[in-house]
Design an enzyme around this catalytic site. Structure first.
Site, PDB file in Angstrom:
ATOM      1  N   TYR A  33     -41.639   9.828  14.650  1.00 40.21           N
ATOM      2  CA  TYR A  33     -41.141   9.110  13.411  1.00 40.21           C
ATOM      3  C   TYR A  33     -39.658   9.591  13.142  1.00 40.21           C
ATOM      4  CZ  TYR A  33     -40.663  14.299  12.150  1.00 40.21           C
ATOM      5  OH  TYR A  33     -40.115  15.537  11.826  1.00 40.21           O
ATOM      6  N   GLU A 179     -34.673  26.602  16.820  1.00 40.07           N
ATOM      7  CA  GLU A 179     -34.099  25.755  15.719  1.00 40.07           C
ATOM      8  C   GLU A 179     -35.176  26.234  14.465  1.00 40.07           C
ATOM      9  OE1 GLU A 179     -34.783  21.535  16.122  1.00 40.07           O
ATOM     10  OE2 GLU A 179     -36.652  21.960  17.598  1.00 40.07           O
ATOM     11  N   LEU A 204     -34.994  19.393  18.910  1.00 38.59           N
ATOM     12  CA  LEU A 204     -34.584  17.987  18.422  1.00 38.59           C
ATOM     13  C   LEU A 204     -33.034  17.876  18.386  1.00 38.59           C
ATOM     14  CD1 LEU A 204     -35.731  15.529  17.361  1.00 38.59           C
ATOM     15  CD2 LEU A 204     -35.290  16.095  15.091  1.00 38.59           C
TER      16      LEU A 204
END
Ligand code: PDD
Length: 284
Positions: A33, A179, A204
């Site tokens: 996504y 993260e 990411l």
């Protein structure tokens, strides 16, 4: 009036938008996504999001549902039909519907779904106070560089943070911060150095992170891409997160203690303003 949602070539009222129960996104979280932010009815840094989408599909050997040009045209048509001025455009590609089998199906046609969400992005009141985060073990998989839809560990981390009275979680692995639950994590040391984890399969590769690091370097801020510990957050003068939906958001409380003086600091405030200007320039 209901939203108009895009499903595999059709623009439908949300209550009529349907996906097969055999869709591998539903059965295996076999999908990827992207979230592009909307400002003034247009998309922020969308080319970079589409490039990451292409990479995610490639890494998973997933066929593209259509050409990237067609996909981008559908994004713009969706914006037009929904008349959203500020918020986000969510898009998801899954490997498509096939009888349940762990192996990738040979015949399935990948599916594409998109919808918009209205939300205040630039005037987010949290930017004035900063947010609070708590640490959690990082229990996610080892390919966090792929923007895959299997978000249950991130959702659990967020929920545990809310339960602990905080706004979000920073995840810890082998003693280092990886993260945030849905954002990249950064600190500013007492010497004014911006420290952020280097790119790898552990995080990411944030589109906002990339733009903000470039803006920081342009303004003479030293950037160090290396892992940092929760103890270093405790000693930092500032901390902040970056993501498409939050832009640059100061973190003013970390595991119950104030970060720096407990107020949004000058570096995060400056970078937020610079990023807003960058975002406006990147609209398409
Ligand atoms: N989240 N890290 C994780 C785990 C994320 O899920 C995200 C994005 C980021 C920031 O990436 P970017 O700057 O490209 O948005 C980092 C999106 C916004 C979401 O899931 O809603």
């Amino acid at each position: 009036m209901s939203r108009i949602v895009y499903v595999n070539g059709e623009f439908l009222p949300e209550e009529d938008a349907k996906i097969s129960v055999f869709d591998r996104g539903f059965l295996f979280a076999d999908g990827v996504y992207e979230v592009s932010t909307i400002i003034d009815g247009k998309l922020v840094d969308n080319g970079a999001h589409l490039a990451r989408l292409e990479r995610s599909m490639k890494e998973l050997e997933m066929d593209q549902p259509c050409t990237m040009e067609k996909l981008e045209a559908a994004q713009h048509e969706l914006l037009r039909r929904n008349d959203v001025k500020e918020g986000g455009l969510y898009l998801q590609v899954t490997r498509g519907a096939a009888d349940r089998d762990f192996a990738f199906p040979k015949e399935a046609k990948s599916s594409l779904v998109m919808f918009t969400q209205a939300k205040a992005v630039i005037d987010n009141p949290a930017a004035k106070t900063g947010i609070s985060v708590v640490t959690m073990p990082d229990i996610r998989w080892q390919r966090r560089d792929i923007k895959a839809i299997g978000l249950l560990p991130a959702s659990m981390a967020k929920q545990a943070a809310l339960k602990a009275g905080a706004d979000d979680a920073w995840m810890i692995e082998d003693g280092y911060v990886t993260e945030g639950s849905s954002n990249n994590a950064h600190i500013v040391t007492k010497d004014g150095v911006l420290v952020t984890r280097a790119l790898s399969n552990k995080i990411l590769h944030g589109i906002t992170r990339k733009a903000v690091l470039a803006l920081a370097e342009e303004t003479g801020i030293t950037v160090e891409e290396r892992s940092f510990t929760p103890e270093e957050v405790g000693e930092a003068s500032e901390a902040f997160i970056t993501s498409a939906s939050m832009f640059v958001m100061p973190v003013t409380k970390f595991d119950g203690e104030p970060v720096g003086d407990g107020q949004p600091g000058p570096v995060s405030t400056r970078l937020r303003a610079l990023y807003v200007a960058f975002a406006r320039d990147s609209l398409s």
